[in-house]
Motif scaffolding. Structure first.
Motif, short mmCIF file in Angstrom:
data_model
loop_
_atom_site.label_atom_id
_atom_site.label_comp_id
_atom_site.label_asym_id
_atom_site.label_seq_id
_atom_site.Cartn_x
_atom_site.Cartn_y
_atom_site.Cartn_z
N MET A 173 0.85 -1.18 0.00
CA MET A 173 0.00 0.00 0.00
C MET A 173 0.89 1.24 0.00
SD MET A 173 -3.18 1.03 2.34
CE MET A 173 -4.05 -0.13 1.36
N ASP A 174 0.59 2.16 -0.87
CA ASP A 174 1.40 3.37 -1.00
C ASP A 174 0.51 4.58 -0.71
OD1 ASP A 174 3.52 5.04 -1.54
OD2 ASP A 174 3.24 4.98 -3.70
N SER A 175 0.35 4.89 0.57
CA SER A 175 -0.51 5.99 0.98
C SER A 175 0.29 7.00 1.79
CB SER A 175 -1.68 5.46 1.82
OG SER A 175 -2.33 6.52 2.47
N PRO A 176 0.39 8.23 1.29
CA PRO A 176 1.11 9.25 2.07
C PRO A 176 0.50 9.48 3.46
CG PRO A 176 0.75 10.00 -0.19
CD PRO A 176 -0.04 8.74 -0.01
N LEU A 177 -0.82 9.41 3.57
CA LEU A 177 -1.44 9.61 4.88
C LEU A 177 -1.04 8.50 5.84
CD1 LEU A 177 -3.28 10.98 6.90
CD2 LEU A 177 -5.22 9.75 5.88
N LEU A 178 -1.07 7.24 5.39
CA LEU A 178 -0.66 6.13 6.26
C LEU A 178 0.80 6.25 6.66
CD1 LEU A 178 -2.52 3.09 4.67
CD2 LEU A 178 -3.01 4.22 6.85
N ALA A 179 1.65 6.69 5.75
CA ALA A 179 3.07 6.89 6.06
C ALA A 179 3.24 7.97 7.12
CB ALA A 179 3.84 7.23 4.79
N ARG A 180 2.52 9.09 6.96
CA ARG A 180 2.63 10.18 7.95
C ARG A 180 2.05 9.77 9.29
NH1 ARG A 180 0.61 13.10 3.58
NH2 ARG A 180 -1.34 13.46 4.71
N LEU A 181 0.97 9.01 9.27
CA LEU A 181 0.36 8.53 10.51
C LEU A 181 1.33 7.57 11.21
CD1 LEU A 181 -2.16 8.76 12.23
CD2 LEU A 181 -3.17 6.91 10.90
N GLY A 182 1.98 6.70 10.45
CA GLY A 182 2.98 5.80 11.03
C GLY A 182 4.12 6.56 11.66
N GLN A 183 4.55 7.65 11.03
CA GLN A 183 5.60 8.49 11.60
C GLN A 183 5.14 9.15 12.90
OE1 GLN A 183 6.46 11.18 8.38
NE2 GLN A 183 7.61 9.66 7.23
N ALA A 184 3.88 9.57 12.94
CA ALA A 184 3.33 10.18 14.16
C ALA A 184 3.29 9.14 15.28
CB ALA A 184 1.94 10.75 13.90
N PHE A 185 2.89 7.92 14.97
CA PHE A 185 2.87 6.85 15.97
C PHE A 185 4.28 6.58 16.49
CE2 PHE A 185 -1.13 4.95 13.86
CZ PHE A 185 -1.96 5.65 14.72
N ARG A 186 5.25 6.51 15.57
CA ARG A 186 6.64 6.26 15.97
C ARG A 186 7.16 7.35 16.90
NH1 ARG A 186 8.87 5.17 11.37
NH2 ARG A 186 9.27 7.32 10.82
N LYS A 187 6.89 8.59 16.55
CA LYS A 187 7.33 9.72 17.37
C LYS A 187 6.74 9.63 18.79
CE LYS A 187 7.23 14.76 17.45
NZ LYS A 187 6.74 15.96 16.78
N ARG A 188 5.45 9.34 18.88
CA ARG A 188 4.79 9.20 20.19
C ARG A 188 5.36 8.02 20.98
NH1 ARG A 188 1.48 13.09 22.53
NH2 ARG A 188 0.87 14.43 20.83
N ARG A 189 5.55 6.89 20.29
CA ARG A 189 6.08 5.69 20.95
C ARG A 189 7.46 5.97 21.53
NH1 ARG A 189 9.86 2.55 19.18
NH2 ARG A 189 9.63 3.03 16.97
N GLU A 190 8.31 6.58 20.72
CA GLU A 190 9.67 6.89 21.18
C GLU A 190 9.65 7.88 22.34
OE1 GLU A 190 11.52 8.11 17.52
OE2 GLU A 190 12.07 6.05 17.00
N ALA A 191 8.74 8.85 22.30
CA ALA A 191 8.64 9.83 23.39
C ALA A 191 8.25 9.15 24.71
CB ALA A 191 7.62 10.91 23.04
N LEU A 192 7.51 8.05 24.61
CA LEU A 192 7.12 7.31 25.80
C LEU A 192 8.21 6.32 26.24
CD1 LEU A 192 3.36 6.58 25.03
CD2 LEU A 192 4.26 8.11 26.79
N GLY A 193 9.26 6.19 25.45
CA GLY A 193 10.38 5.32 25.81
C GLY A 193 10.21 3.86 25.47
N PHE A 194 9.27 3.56 24.58
CA PHE A 194 9.03 2.18 24.17
C PHE A 194 9.87 1.83 22.95
CE2 PHE A 194 4.81 2.80 26.22
CZ PHE A 194 4.73 1.62 26.95
N SER A 195 10.39 0.60 22.91
CA SER A 195 10.90 0.04 21.66
C SER A 195 9.68 -0.44 20.88
CB SER A 195 11.83 -1.14 21.95
OG SER A 195 11.10 -2.23 22.50
N GLN A 196 9.86 -0.76 19.61
CA GLN A 196 8.74 -1.31 18.85
C GLN A 196 8.22 -2.58 19.51
OE1 GLN A 196 9.76 -1.98 14.76
NE2 GLN A 196 9.04 0.05 14.14
#
Length: 75
Positions: free
Chosen positions: A1-24
């Protein structure tokens, strides 16, 4: 799937996850999801259902609207 919105949403999730100190892996365990599936979400490769979005939002301690707002800001 090639969706710019899904890619940006994934980046937002990653940023939040990292801010909370979680690894994937630890975050995926925290929300009861397989790590490889969560990794694909961060890469924007999964078209997410609303219940999955809610699960991510709760795990990230962030309202879902905020995740979408951050994804839109990433344009």
């Amino acid at each position: 799937m090639d969706s710019p919105l899904l890619a940006r949403l994934g980046q937002a999730f990653r940023k939040r996850r990292e801010a909370l100190g979680f690894s994937q892996e630890s975050f995926a365990d925290h929300i009861g999801m397989h790590r490889t599936y969560y990794s694909a979400i961060e890469r924007g490769e999964k078209n997410l259902q609303i219940d999955t979005l809610q699960r991510l939002s709760v795990g990230l301690e962030t309202p879902l609207w905020q995740c979408f707002k951050e994804a839109e800001a990433g344009k």
